[in-house]
Write a protein that holds these residues in place. Structure first.
Motif, PDB file in Angstrom:
ATOM      1  N   PHE A   1      -8.011  41.630  -7.594  1.00 38.25           N
ATOM      2  CA  PHE A   1      -8.402  40.334  -8.068  1.00 38.25           C
ATOM      3  C   PHE A   1      -9.671  40.267  -8.921  1.00 38.25           C
ATOM      4  CE2 PHE A   1      -9.248  40.988  -3.519  1.00 38.25           C
ATOM      5  CZ  PHE A   1     -10.744  40.898  -3.630  1.00 38.25           C
ATOM      6  N   LEU A   2     -10.037  39.318  -9.437  1.00 35.73           N
ATOM      7  CA  LEU A   2     -11.400  38.862 -10.080  1.00 35.73           C
ATOM      8  C   LEU A   2     -12.141  38.169  -9.172  1.00 35.73           C
ATOM      9  CD1 LEU A   2     -13.432  38.946 -12.328  1.00 35.73           C
ATOM     10  CD2 LEU A   2     -12.159  36.835 -13.255  1.00 35.73           C
ATOM     11  N   ASP A   3     -13.360  38.414  -8.738  1.00 35.89           N
ATOM     12  CA  ASP A   3     -14.109  37.745  -7.806  1.00 35.89           C
ATOM     13  C   ASP A   3     -15.168  37.145  -8.505  1.00 35.89           C
ATOM     14  OD1 ASP A   3     -14.934  36.894  -5.159  1.00 35.89           O
ATOM     15  OD2 ASP A   3     -15.503  38.884  -4.586  1.00 35.89           O
ATOM     16  N   MET A   4     -15.317  35.608  -8.169  1.00 42.12           N
ATOM     17  CA  MET A   4     -16.470  35.200  -8.738  1.00 42.12           C
ATOM     18  C   MET A   4     -16.909  34.262  -7.740  1.00 42.12           C
ATOM     19  SD  MET A   4     -14.477  33.824 -12.145  1.00 42.12           S
ATOM     20  CE  MET A   4     -13.233  33.396 -11.120  1.00 42.12           C
ATOM     21  N   LYS A   5     -18.359  34.245  -7.651  1.00 42.12           N
ATOM     22  CA  LYS A   5     -19.019  33.491  -6.464  1.00 42.12           C
ATOM     23  C   LYS A   5     -20.338  32.989  -7.153  1.00 42.12           C
ATOM     24  CE  LYS A   5     -21.217  34.712  -1.991  1.00 42.12           C
ATOM     25  NZ  LYS A   5     -21.390  35.849  -0.924  1.00 42.12           N
ATOM     26  N   TYR A   6     -21.072  31.832  -6.610  1.00 42.15           N
ATOM     27  CA  TYR A   6     -22.013  31.291  -7.067  1.00 42.15           C
ATOM     28  C   TYR A   6     -22.935  30.637  -5.816  1.00 42.15           C
ATOM     29  CZ  TYR A   6     -25.432  28.226  -9.094  1.00 42.15           C
ATOM     30  OH  TYR A   6     -26.874  27.902  -9.298  1.00 42.15           O
ATOM     31  N   ASN A   7     -23.864  31.239  -5.485  1.00 45.17           N
ATOM     32  CA  ASN A   7     -24.762  30.895  -4.311  1.00 45.17           C
ATOM     33  C   ASN A   7     -25.653  29.653  -4.811  1.00 45.17           C
ATOM     34  OD1 ASN A   7     -24.213  33.661  -3.358  1.00 45.17           O
ATOM     35  ND2 ASN A   7     -25.071  32.780  -1.533  1.00 45.17           N
ATOM     36  N   ILE A   8     -25.628  28.434  -4.260  1.00 47.90           N
ATOM     37  CA  ILE A   8     -26.295  27.325  -4.558  1.00 47.90           C
ATOM     38  C   ILE A   8     -27.700  27.258  -4.279  1.00 47.90           C
ATOM     39  CG2 ILE A   8     -26.504  24.745  -4.263  1.00 47.90           C
ATOM     40  CD1 ILE A   8     -23.485  25.263  -3.480  1.00 47.90           C
ATOM     41  N   LEU A   9     -28.082  27.796  -3.218  1.00 47.97           N
ATOM     42  CA  LEU A   9     -29.694  27.770  -2.785  1.00 47.97           C
ATOM     43  C   LEU A   9     -30.428  29.158  -2.611  1.00 47.97           C
ATOM     44  CD1 LEU A   9     -29.698  24.873  -0.487  1.00 47.97           C
ATOM     45  CD2 LEU A   9     -30.250  24.976  -2.673  1.00 47.97           C
ATOM     46  N   ASP A  10     -31.330  29.494  -2.951  1.00 44.86           N
ATOM     47  CA  ASP A  10     -32.261  30.564  -2.664  1.00 44.86           C
ATOM     48  C   ASP A  10     -32.889  30.803  -1.411  1.00 44.86           C
ATOM     49  OD1 ASP A  10     -33.059  33.500  -2.954  1.00 44.86           O
ATOM     50  OD2 ASP A  10     -34.418  32.974  -4.373  1.00 44.86           O
TER      51      ASP A  10
END
Length: 160
Positions: free
Chosen positions: A86-95
């Motif tokens: 699979f292609l894995d995409m992730k976005y963290n919203i807050l640092d």
């Protein structure tokens, strides 16, 4: 009323303390993870529970965005084994040290049974990173030529 204000103030202070530490997801460069997930089938009339071990390797852009590729092993309690790619995409919203995220895995899974069927797989989810650990809940859909499987996924990962 004083109790509500005190609780709100405590939550605000805790969030400021957590945000000062930062998240591993906002470091630029190579990132990888190994995850263990339990899948609970939600198809009507079909029990499809499984355990999945995956690994993903990719690049973190330093702004919370991660893109990578992954490979795994999905062992079902219905006597089949799947190999997801699979292609894995992730976005963290807050640092923050406790950093919420949204993610999606899209790819194929080879079901290793009598017919060795190739299926399409998509798994969007939400979760949070805490230090170098991730906790996730998501939905997984697999579509083959004769069936469609729906599962709820609950998992954890170690990030490196």
């Amino acid at each position: 009323m004083k109790k509500i204000i005190s609780i709100a103030f405590a939550i605000l202070l805790a969030s400021v303390a957590m945000s000062a530490q930062g998240s591993h997801a906002f470091e630029k460069g190579y990132r990888g993870n190994v995850s263990l997930t339990g899948n609970i089938g939600v198809n009507k009339g079909l029990i499809n529970n499984s355990v999945e071990l995956t690994m993903s390797h990719g690049y973190s852009f330093g702004d919370g965005m991660y893109v990578g590729g992954g490979l795994g092993l999905n062992v079902s309690f219905n006597d089949y084994v799947g190999v997801p790619v699979f292609l894995d995409m992730k976005y963290n919203i807050l640092d923050w040290r406790l950093s919420p995220y949204v993610d999606c895995r899209v790819g194929m899974e080879v079901l290793c049974d009598n017919e060795n069927e190739l299926t399409f797989m998509a798994s969007p989810g939400v979760g949070f990173d805490y230090r170098k650990m991730s906790f996730r809940i998501g939905y997984k859909c697999e579509a083959g030529s004769y069936f469609k499987l729906h599962t709820i996924s609950i998992g954890t990962a170690i990030n490196f």
